[in-house]
Scaffold this active site. Structure first.
Site, PDB file in Angstrom:
ATOM      1  N   ASP A 170       0.785  -0.809   0.154  1.00 45.11           N
ATOM      2  CA  ASP A 170       0.142  -0.359   0.126  1.00 45.11           C
ATOM      3  C   ASP A 170       1.158   1.367  -0.143  1.00 45.11           C
ATOM      4  O   ASP A 170       0.396   2.299  -0.999  1.00 45.11           O
ATOM      5  CB  ASP A 170      -0.557   0.424   1.169  1.00 45.11           C
ATOM      6  CG  ASP A 170      -2.002  -1.225   1.248  1.00 45.11           C
ATOM      7  OD1 ASP A 170      -2.603  -1.280  -0.243  1.00 45.11           O
ATOM      8  OD2 ASP A 170      -1.861  -1.467   2.101  1.00 45.11           O
ATOM      9  N   HIS A 175      -5.433  -3.737   5.311  1.00 42.03           N
ATOM     10  CA  HIS A 175      -5.062  -4.469   3.828  1.00 42.03           C
ATOM     11  C   HIS A 175      -5.933  -4.475   3.323  1.00 42.03           C
ATOM     12  O   HIS A 175      -5.334  -5.206   2.309  1.00 42.03           O
ATOM     13  CB  HIS A 175      -3.708  -5.032   4.201  1.00 42.03           C
ATOM     14  CG  HIS A 175      -2.871  -5.501   2.889  1.00 42.03           C
ATOM     15  ND1 HIS A 175      -1.838  -4.718   1.887  1.00 42.03           N
ATOM     16  CD2 HIS A 175      -2.769  -6.657   2.399  1.00 42.03           C
ATOM     17  CE1 HIS A 175      -1.746  -5.186   0.978  1.00 42.03           C
ATOM     18  NE2 HIS A 175      -2.235  -6.483   1.538  1.00 42.03           N
TER      19      HIS A 175
END
Length: 358
Positions: free
Chosen positions: A195, A222
């Site tokens: 990310d 996530h």
């Protein structure tokens, strides 16, 4: 000159090649794969690392990148299929780490014994139309089994969890370690680095900067809306329009889906995930070495919010997570995003804990 099967040269060649021989069956623990019979010399000074799920789409490129890391002295590759071939291939690379392969559940304990860092990319990948929750039932069981082995064979290892859904698999791992009496929250880290990698790349594109010079904190979790890039805290400091904030936040949150759809059924984000996992593993190893100032984002046991697990900046060291850093000031957009992320995260955590305890 002695040339028989028992000659020193023959014995030496047999020892060097022993880690490449495939086991004779899936259920037999083969002595030739044990460390004492593998190459006795040649390993560089460094750390022992295991990759669990080394034959998969993430596992293979991740194993290659870990073989290239000069901090790795011994690299154990474990999977339930194809490990001998992956091991043979990667072992030909002329870097310092000695590679050993382990195939199937009976060899899991041998793969884990003595490891300093265990990386878990094992599990099935996401396919078009799949959410991370669709992966839950299969991957949750895989992570539970692997963590039971870790608790028994290398309870003091740093554990990096990649297997999705990370929002649930990290709580599962924690519950397994609690039951075994080996739980150390500082040593269990969910890998959310992809990310951050995506955020740095996409922000760099918008600003016209080299993404290597950009650092975007990404907090929360996530998956989808739990991924919260803190664009107000980008380094180097900069400002964005409201349109840019909406575009960047959405693209960062949906980066995995972007890749799944682009691959059109041929896989998920395996290569960029391997890169991100290797980057995070390197940070963990540098922390273990005692390097100062190692700060990364990770999904960990946390008191930053009221949730028991949360991704935020952490300082890594010899004990794993040595400090959980505060979120810092959030703007109105980020506060709203945090509220939304926490609601979904709470359910994912509950689901993981319930699975581990059923």
């Amino acid at each position: 000159m002695e040339q028989g099967a028992d000659s020193p040269a023959a014995r030496r060649m047999a020892r060097v090649a022993s880690h490449l021989r495939p086991p004779t069956s899936q259920i037999e623990e083969v002595a030739i794969l044990k460390g004492s019979n593998c190459r006795a010399k040649g390993a560089a000074p460094g750390f022992k690392v295991a990759v669990l799920g080394a034959s998969g789409g993430i596992g293979q490129p991740l194993s290659l990148l870990m073989k290239m890391n000069p901090l790795v002295s011994v690299l154990h590759l474990y999977d339930v299929v194809n490990t001998p071939g992956v091991t043979a291939d990667i072992s030909h690379m002329n870097t310092g780490a000695v590679v050993r392969g382990f195939l199937g559940q009976p060899q899991l304990e041998s793969a884990l014994t003595g490891m300093d860092l265990v990386i878990i990319p094992a599990g099935i990948p996401r396919k078009p139309g799949m959410t991370r929750d669709d992966l839950f039932n299969i991957n949750a069981g895989i992570v539970r089994t692997l963590c039971e082995g870790i608790a028994k064979c290398c309870p003091n290892a740093i554990v990096n969890v990649i297997s999705n859904p990370v929002n649930s698999t990290v709580p599962i791992a924690a519950e397994v370690f609690k039951k075994a009496g080996t739980y150390d929250p500082k040593r269990l880290l969910g890998v959310t680095t992809l990310d951050v990698v995506r955020a740095n790349t996409f922000v760099g594109e918008v600003l016209g900067l080299d993404p290597r010079d950009v650092n975007v904190p990404v907090v929360g979790g996530h998956a989808g809306v739990t991924i919260l890039p803190l664009l107000s805290q980008v380094n180097p400091p900069c400002s964005f329009t409201s349109e840019e904030i909406s575009y960047l936040t959405s693209r960062i949150q949906n980066g995995g889906t972007e890749v799944v759809e682009a691959k059109a059924g041929a896989g998920s984000a395996t290569l960029s995930m391997a890169y991100a996992a290797a980057k995070f593993a390197d940070a963990c190893l540098r922390g273990l070495r005692g390097d100062a100032g190692i700060v990364e984002c990770s999904y960990i046991a946390s008191q930053v919010t009221e949730l028991p697990f949360f991704a935020s900046k952490v300082r890594l060291g010899r004990a794993g997570v040595e400090e959980v850093l505060p979120l810092g000031p959030l703007n109105e957009f980020e506060r709203a995003g945090l509220e939304k992320a926490q609601g979904e995260l709470a359910e994912s955590i509950r689901k993981g804990v319930a699975f581990a305890n059923k």
